[in-house]
Design a protein around this motif. Structure first.
Motif, PDB file in Angstrom:
ATOM      1  N   TYR A  31      -8.680   1.051   1.991  1.00 56.23           N
ATOM      2  CA  TYR A  31      -9.219  -0.247   1.561  1.00 56.23           C
ATOM      3  C   TYR A  31     -10.184  -0.794   2.621  1.00 56.23           C
TER       4      TYR A  31
ATOM      5  N   LYS B  16     -13.959  -3.850  -2.471  1.00 57.30           N
ATOM      6  CA  LYS B  16     -12.956  -4.808  -1.976  1.00 57.30           C
ATOM      7  C   LYS B  16     -12.876  -6.022  -2.899  1.00 57.30           C
TER       8      LYS B  16
ATOM      9  N   PHE C 264     -13.713   1.342   1.088  1.00 55.11           N
ATOM     10  CA  PHE C 264     -14.193   0.538  -0.036  1.00 55.11           C
ATOM     11  C   PHE C 264     -15.443  -0.250   0.367  1.00 55.11           C
TER      12      PHE C 264
ATOM     13  N   SER D  50      -3.860   1.288   3.278  1.00 56.47           N
ATOM     14  CA  SER D  50      -4.647   0.127   3.699  1.00 56.47           C
ATOM     15  C   SER D  50      -5.916   0.554   4.433  1.00 56.47           C
TER      16      SER D  50
ATOM     17  N   TYR E 165       0.839  -1.205   0.000  1.00 55.20           N
ATOM     18  CA  TYR E 165       0.000   0.000   0.000  1.00 55.20           C
ATOM     19  C   TYR E 165       0.873   1.254   0.000  1.00 55.20           C
TER      20      TYR E 165
ATOM     21  N   GLY F  77      -7.095   1.827  -7.839  1.00 59.21           N
ATOM     22  CA  GLY F  77      -8.182   1.906  -6.857  1.00 59.21           C
ATOM     23  C   GLY F  77      -9.445   2.532  -7.397  1.00 59.21           C
TER      24      GLY F  77
ATOM     25  N   ALA G  48     -10.783  -5.087  -5.830  1.00 61.86           N
ATOM     26  CA  ALA G  48      -9.371  -4.948  -5.435  1.00 61.86           C
ATOM     27  C   ALA G  48      -8.726  -6.322  -5.314  1.00 61.86           C
TER      28      ALA G  48
ATOM     29  N   ARG H 281      -0.884  -1.274  -4.510  1.00 60.29           N
ATOM     30  CA  ARG H 281      -2.139  -0.533  -4.406  1.00 60.29           C
ATOM     31  C   ARG H 281      -1.826   0.938  -4.153  1.00 60.29           C
TER      32      ARG H 281
END
Length: 664
Positions: A356, A329, A360, A353, A194, A306, A332, A349
């Motif tokens: 995420y 998610k 997300f 994090s 990340y 993303g 991803a 990514r």
């Protein structure tokens, strides 16, 4: 070729399928589900009693999966034992036993054969990602219809629903708690990296990560970069090429940079499946087309921006917007999985994090909940099945009542359903055409007015994936000079007329590709239009009085009077997409179910009069929200044609339209 993971489960799959009418198969990325399930069932003899149909959510996936792998692995000619069918293209024959097709094509087949008796097995592949094409609602409707079909044909139909990311329990419950098989597929671990914070430009961040973090520092292995759309892809490809050229010779391996998106010609799409030469790394810059059915071997590094470009429909305004939104998610994880196909991989990514985990959504919003449902409702009405109530239809992901209400109103305005909600003869014919309801209705009206040839051309031009108005080509970066189009009087009446004139001029050159290039028109797009027009022509032969020439050479007087017929047909077909000009300026107010202020799109050729005013009334192909609401593809219509539609609007009774059996 390495043995695909799904083949280790062949016996278990056969045993489960034989004992159950419906089976959910959760096959992780790289498990081989898209290409091997049909072959496993073929080996077991299911093709002796019918066709194995495999539906794919995207045209490009349906074609590439069928042609590239299955026919090749079975050692047969594509179009014979293995074939595919997509909108406007059918590569199947009487010999075909395994057929890859889009959701929309299968739905259309069910109109003429509601029990789909030609199929012994239906595999709904990639069920989590239902289609972005002509029938955005089709996958969800297909699940509902399949559920009904299983009850009718329980003894001689098998249904498999597959996905890499599907909520298996949810689908299992939908199909009366059917069994779920899980097939592992990520053959190698993928390290997730990340960023500390979200970059200001995901394009620049992708460039830096690809060159500095991977190409210069990491060992061999191809890089897959997820971008949001064609514009971003072209910019990044250009920047990558520039950056790679500037690297010191011998400092790192060679590089090939390849774009991958839906608008790319098929011959350029397939380049991503050819392995690179020795000591050379491939950079594949793709849209979310590379998330699912298109598996590119050799990818070791994934860069995930993303974001994804998503077309969204707002039923209360009737407006589409193409928005760049955060992925879910599920998406991803799907993207990351692309890096672990051939050896341990890495996924970079371009977001922290915490974004995420906290921001997300768990799963992507189903397309049926962000699409116009007019086509869906027309299709369900046309089945004419007494046990189907549209407002109680068993959707896996139910759309909003507002969307269904909007669809019913639209279909009544264009005469597809009567005031009691029953499908009309006009509606039945419309359902036979592989077009959105507005265009289907326009063709039928044009047939009555004697301008069907011209309407077919307009419908085909509007079916192209990109704009075919001059100067709108996205590949116009070389700034070469183009010859201006010398169009006759009448194009100022609107974009539909200009689209017609463009095609007729090309027709007069005997479809010369050079003419397109000279006038900055996309050659591939124009060829697609020619093919679509031919197909529509053949379908309309059955409806039209007399025969139709497939060519557009049915010459007519290019005068305001002749164009009037076509404009009137458009007014009837797009009865729910009319707008009235404001009294003192060139802004418009839509005349639909929820009036709003909109403007004519800057690309329009609609002309003003001597006083600088645009026409009083216009019809538009779609509303799009960019910096503000715009009408795209606009054409002038006359007040006498609009008045009967306004009277009809006043009398709408939604309870009667829905059949009166349900309340919103």
């Amino acid at each position: 070729m390495a043995k695909l993971p799904i083949l280790q489960f062949e016996e278990k799959i056969i045993e489960t399928v034989e004992q159950n009418p419906v089976v959910v198969v959760i096959g992780e990325t790289g498990s081989g589900k898209s290409t091997q399930l049909s072959q496993i069932l073929h080996r077991k003899g299911y093709t002796k009693s019918g066709i194995i149909g495999v539906t794919q959510p995207r045209r490009v996936a349906a074609v590439s999966v069928a042609s590239r792998r299955v026919a090749q692995e079975l050692g047969v000619q594509l179009g014979e034992e293995v074939g595919y069918a997509i909108r406007f293209e059918d590569r199947t024959s009487e010999k075909t036993r395994i057929k890859y097709l889009t959701d929309g094509v299968l739905l259309r087949e069910s109109l003429s054969n509601p029990e789909l008796s030609q199929y012994s097995v239906i595999i709904l592949d990639e069920a989590h990602e239902r289609s972005l094409n002509t029938y955005p609602w089709s996958g969800t409707v297909l699940l509902g219809l399949t559920k009904r079909l299983v009850k009718i044909r329980a003894s001689n139909l098998k249904v498999l629903i597959t996905s890499a990311t599907l909520d298996g329990d949810k689908v299992s419950r939908f199909f009366s708690n059917c069994p779920i098989l899980t097939v592992p597929g990520k053959l190698f671990p993928v390290e997730i990296l990340y960023t500390a914070e979200r970059p200001t430009s995901y394009l620049e961040s992708s460039l830096r990560t690809a060159i500095v973090d991977i190409h210069i520092r990491q060992p061999e292995g191809d890089i897959l970069i997820f971008m949001t759309g064609q514009d971003d892809i072209e910019k990044l490809v250009s920047k990558l090429e520039e950056k790679v050229r500037s690297l010191e010779e011998g400092s790192c391996m060679d590089a090939i940079i390849l774009p991958l998106h839906g608008s790319l010609p098929p011959e350029l799409q397939v380049r991503v499946f050819s392995p690179p030469p020795p000591n050379c790394r491939r950079f594949i810059v793709a849209t979310n087309i590379a998330e699912t059915s298109l598996t590119v071997d050799g990818v070791v590094y994934v860069i995930d921006s993303g974001y994804v470009k998503q077309r969204q429909y707002n039923p209360s305004t009737g407006m589409y917007s193409l928005d760049v939104v955060q992925i879910s998610k599920v998406q991803a994880n799907q993207r990351a999985g692309r890096a672990g196909r051939t050896r341990p991989g890495k996924c970079y990514r371009l977001y922290p994090s915490i974004v995420y985990h906290d921001d997300f959504l768990d799963v992507t919003i189903p397309e049926i909940q962000r699409s116009s449902l007019a086509g869906s409702v027309l299709y369900l009405k046309s089945l004419d099945l007494p046990d189907i109530d549209i407002l109680k239809f068993d959707f896996l992901d139910p759309p909003s009542s507002e969307s269904l209400e909007h669809a019913l109103k639209q279909l009544h305005l264009i005469d597809a359903i009567d005031e009691n909600g029953s499908i009309t003869s006009v509606g039945r014919t419309m359902a036979d055409l592989p077009l959105e309801p507005s265009l289907s209705r326009t063709l039928m009206e044009a047939n009555e007015y004697g301008c069907l040839s011209q309407a077919l051309t307009v419908a085909a031009m509007l079916s192209a994936e990109t704009s075919l108005l001059p100067g709108q080509s996205k590949n116009n970066e070389k700034k070469r000079k183009h010859t201006p189009l010398d169009l006759p009087d009448g194009s100022g009446l609107g974009d539909h007329i200009q689209l017609l004139q463009i095609f007729e001029h090309w027709d007069q050159t005997d479809y010369d590709p050079g003419w397109c290039k000279d006038h900055d028109l996309q050659v591939r797009g124009m060829k697609f239009v020619k093919d679509v027009r031919k197909q529509l022509c053949q379908i309309m032969q059955k409806i039209a009085k007399g025969s139709l020439d497939v060519r557009a050479t049915e010459r007519w007087k290019e005068s305001r009077h002749e164009y009037m017929k076509l404009r009137k047909a458009l007014c009837i077909g797009y009865a729910n997409q009319l707008a009235e000009r404001m009294i003192h300026h060139n802004g418009y107010r839509t005349l639909g179910f929820k009036p709003q202020l909109v403007q004519v799109h800057p690309s329009s050729v609609l002309r003003t009069d001597e006083e600088g005013m645009l026409p009083n009334y216009v019809v538009y192909h779609e509303l799009i929200a960019t910096s503000r609401p715009f009408m795209r593809y606009v054409c002038a219509v006359e007040m006498p044609w609009v008045l009967p539609i306004l009277k009809k609007l006043e009398k709408l009774n939604i309870k009667k339209l829905s059949g009166g059996s349900s309340h919103f």
